[in-house]
Design a protein around this motif. Structure first.
Motif, mmCIF file in Angstrom:
data_model
loop_
_atom_site.group_PDB
_atom_site.id
_atom_site.type_symbol
_atom_site.label_atom_id
_atom_site.label_comp_id
_atom_site.label_asym_id
_atom_site.label_seq_id
_atom_site.Cartn_x
_atom_site.Cartn_y
_atom_site.Cartn_z
ATOM 1 N N ASP A 1 0.858 -1.191 0.000
ATOM 2 C CA ASP A 1 0.000 0.000 0.000
ATOM 3 C C ASP A 1 0.892 1.239 0.000
ATOM 4 O O ASP A 1 1.367 1.683 1.046
ATOM 5 N N LYS A 2 1.135 1.767 -1.211
ATOM 6 C CA LYS A 2 2.042 2.900 -1.400
ATOM 7 C C LYS A 2 1.306 3.966 -2.196
ATOM 8 O O LYS A 2 0.752 3.669 -3.255
ATOM 9 N N LYS A 3 1.331 5.188 -1.695
ATOM 10 C CA LYS A 3 0.634 6.284 -2.372
ATOM 11 C C LYS A 3 1.538 7.509 -2.421
ATOM 12 O O LYS A 3 2.292 7.771 -1.497
ATOM 13 N N VAL A 4 1.403 8.265 -3.494
ATOM 14 C CA VAL A 4 2.075 9.557 -3.596
ATOM 15 C C VAL A 4 1.036 10.572 -4.055
ATOM 16 O O VAL A 4 0.278 10.327 -4.992
ATOM 17 N N PHE A 5 0.977 11.688 -3.345
ATOM 18 C CA PHE A 5 0.002 12.743 -3.606
ATOM 19 C C PHE A 5 0.713 13.910 -4.291
ATOM 20 O O PHE A 5 1.633 14.500 -3.747
ATOM 21 N N ILE A 6 0.242 14.229 -5.481
ATOM 22 C CA ILE A 6 0.915 15.146 -6.410
ATOM 23 C C ILE A 6 0.277 16.531 -6.404
ATOM 24 O O ILE A 6 -0.947 16.651 -6.457
ATOM 25 N N ILE A 7 1.111 17.575 -6.394
ATOM 26 C CA ILE A 7 0.674 18.960 -6.610
ATOM 27 C C ILE A 7 0.814 19.202 -8.112
ATOM 28 O O ILE A 7 1.922 19.332 -8.627
ATOM 29 N N THR A 8 -0.292 19.249 -8.825
ATOM 30 C CA THR A 8 -0.214 19.188 -10.285
ATOM 31 C C THR A 8 0.396 20.419 -10.960
ATOM 32 O O THR A 8 0.986 20.286 -12.029
ATOM 33 N N ASN A 9 0.287 21.608 -10.380
ATOM 34 C CA ASN A 9 0.915 22.776 -11.006
ATOM 35 C C ASN A 9 2.438 22.742 -10.900
ATOM 36 O O ASN A 9 3.120 23.561 -11.524
ATOM 37 N N TYR A 10 2.982 21.806 -10.127
ATOM 38 C CA TYR A 10 4.429 21.746 -9.911
ATOM 39 C C TYR A 10 5.053 20.484 -10.491
ATOM 40 O O TYR A 10 6.217 20.187 -10.217
ATOM 41 N N ILE A 11 4.329 19.755 -11.294
ATOM 42 C CA ILE A 11 4.887 18.553 -11.916
ATOM 43 C C ILE A 11 6.116 18.944 -12.725
ATOM 44 O O ILE A 11 6.065 19.817 -13.592
ATOM 45 N N GLY A 12 7.262 18.319 -12.402
ATOM 46 C CA GLY A 12 8.520 18.592 -13.091
ATOM 47 C C GLY A 12 9.177 19.911 -12.734
ATOM 48 O O GLY A 12 10.184 20.283 -13.330
ATOM 49 N N LYS A 13 8.626 20.624 -11.749
ATOM 50 C CA LYS A 13 9.151 21.940 -11.379
ATOM 51 C C LYS A 13 9.718 21.914 -9.959
ATOM 52 O O LYS A 13 9.495 20.970 -9.207
ATOM 53 N N LEU A 14 10.387 23.003 -9.601
ATOM 54 C CA LEU A 14 10.899 23.160 -8.241
ATOM 55 C C LEU A 14 9.785 23.584 -7.301
ATOM 56 O O LEU A 14 8.778 24.156 -7.729
ATOM 57 N N ASN A 15 9.968 23.361 -6.024
ATOM 58 C CA ASN A 15 8.968 23.640 -4.991
ATOM 59 C C ASN A 15 8.932 25.119 -4.607
ATOM 60 O O ASN A 15 9.056 25.467 -3.443
ATOM 61 N N SER A 16 8.663 25.973 -5.557
ATOM 62 C CA SER A 16 8.614 27.412 -5.279
ATOM 63 C C SER A 16 7.441 27.799 -4.388
ATOM 64 O O SER A 16 7.403 28.892 -3.846
ATOM 65 N N TRP A 17 6.479 26.908 -4.187
ATOM 66 C CA TRP A 17 5.337 27.158 -3.311
ATOM 67 C C TRP A 17 5.731 27.079 -1.841
ATOM 68 O O TRP A 17 5.038 27.598 -0.974
ATOM 69 N N ASP A 18 6.843 26.432 -1.542
ATOM 70 C CA ASP A 18 7.235 26.122 -0.164
ATOM 71 C C ASP A 18 8.177 27.190 0.385
ATOM 72 O O ASP A 18 8.808 27.933 -0.358
ATOM 73 N N PHE A 19 8.297 27.231 1.707
ATOM 74 C CA PHE A 19 9.289 28.084 2.349
ATOM 75 C C PHE A 19 10.649 27.434 2.149
ATOM 76 O O PHE A 19 10.979 26.459 2.815
ATOM 77 N N SER A 20 11.428 27.946 1.221
ATOM 78 C CA SER A 20 12.677 27.281 0.854
ATOM 79 C C SER A 20 13.886 27.815 1.609
ATOM 80 O O SER A 20 14.933 27.186 1.603
ATOM 81 N N PHE A 21 13.748 28.974 2.237
ATOM 82 C CA PHE A 21 14.885 29.613 2.916
ATOM 83 C C PHE A 21 16.075 29.743 1.956
ATOM 84 O O PHE A 21 17.214 29.754 2.373
ATOM 85 N N PHE A 22 15.803 29.778 0.667
ATOM 86 C CA PHE A 22 16.781 29.906 -0.411
ATOM 87 C C PHE A 22 17.725 28.714 -0.531
ATOM 88 O O PHE A 22 18.656 28.742 -1.301
ATOM 89 N N ILE A 23 17.510 27.648 0.252
ATOM 90 C CA ILE A 23 18.372 26.470 0.124
ATOM 91 C C ILE A 23 17.580 25.173 0.020
ATOM 92 O O ILE A 23 18.096 24.182 -0.460
ATOM 93 N N ASN A 24 16.344 25.158 0.467
ATOM 94 C CA ASN A 24 15.530 23.936 0.440
ATOM 95 C C ASN A 24 14.741 23.843 -0.854
ATOM 96 O O ASN A 24 13.529 23.845 -0.856
ATOM 97 N N THR A 25 15.434 23.778 -1.979
ATOM 98 C CA THR A 25 14.725 23.658 -3.250
ATOM 99 C C THR A 25 14.818 22.221 -3.738
ATOM 100 O O THR A 25 15.898 21.629 -3.763
ATOM 101 N N TYR A 26 13.663 21.685 -4.111
ATOM 102 C CA TYR A 26 13.578 20.299 -4.533
ATOM 103 C C TYR A 26 12.661 20.206 -5.743
ATOM 104 O O TYR A 26 11.676 20.937 -5.840
ATOM 105 N N LYS A 27 12.980 19.280 -6.605
ATOM 106 C CA LYS A 27 12.188 19.093 -7.808
ATOM 107 C C LYS A 27 11.053 18.111 -7.530
ATOM 108 O O LYS A 27 11.202 17.148 -6.793
ATOM 109 N N HIS A 28 9.920 18.381 -8.158
ATOM 110 C CA HIS A 28 8.768 17.500 -8.086
ATOM 111 C C HIS A 28 8.850 16.450 -9.201
ATOM 112 O O HIS A 28 9.562 16.631 -10.185
ATOM 113 N N LEU A 29 8.113 15.372 -9.019
ATOM 114 C CA LEU A 29 8.072 14.312 -10.020
ATOM 115 C C LEU A 29 7.668 14.858 -11.389
ATOM 116 O O LEU A 29 6.816 15.752 -11.482
ATOM 117 N N SER A 30 8.260 14.295 -12.424
ATOM 118 C CA SER A 30 7.879 14.630 -13.802
ATOM 119 C C SER A 30 6.706 13.748 -14.214
ATOM 120 O O SER A 30 6.363 12.782 -13.523
#
Length: 173
Positions: free
Chosen positions: A72-101
């Motif tokens: 039982d494995k699930k992943v919940f996707i933010i669709t406007n960020y598919i393949g993009k960086l997590n600009s929606w999140d508080f990144s503190f200018f160093i916590n940038t991560y790419k979303h699934l393509s």
């Protein structure tokens, strides 16, 4: 009995915040859970979920979970960020991560991962007007169905913000 564990991001680099787990620690969690499930002889089930849809889920969690008995494995996707960086999140200018393509989402879906919605924008559905919330739910579901070719049944509202109105909108879509 069922155990539910939710994660967000896996990785080796340091992070300011609390939502990232080292892949070795995640593997230790899964190994322990696998052992407990085997010892419980079918009386315990485990569900592993990931919010936000970071590419680290495909890179690290997929392989670790494929080597386990956890199905039982699930992943919940933010669709406007598919393949993009997590600009929606508080990144503190160093916590940038790419979303699934799209191709990684399709790969995970084909590998028996349930794909679910985490909205289009990662905004609280409770902070939106009724029409905005409905659109957010419907649009994210449709985009994920277009990618996977499967009906999407699950949603994990951002911040776990849900009330009866939002629950009803989810049931309508």
């Amino acid at each position: 009995k069922k155990i539910y564990l939710n994660y967000h991001n896996l990785g080796y680099s340091q992070q300011i915040g609390i939502n990232k787990v080292h892949p070795r620690i995640f593997k230790n969690h899964i190994t322990l859970l696998d052992s407990i499930v085997q010892n419980m002889k079918g009386t315990l089930d485990v569900s592993i979920t990931f919010d936000d849809g970071y590419e680290s889920v495909c890179r690290y969690a997929k392989k670790i979970l494929e080597a386990s008995n956890i199905t039982d494995k699930k992943v919940f996707i933010i669709t406007n960020y598919i393949g993009k960086l997590n600009s929606w999140d508080f990144s503190f200018f160093i916590n940038t991560y790419k979303h699934l393509s799209e191709s990684e989402i399709l790969d995970m879906s084909s590998s028996n991962w349930e794909i679910g919605s985490h909205g289009t924008s990662h905004r609280s559905l409770l902070s939106m007007s009724s029409s905005e919330a409905k659109d957010e739910i419907v649009e994210s579901k449709k985009r994920l169905e277009d990618i996977t070719g499967n009906e999407i049944f699950s949603i994990a509202p951002p911040f776990s913000h849900i009330n009866q109105k939002i629950y009803d909108y989810c049931g309508e879509s």
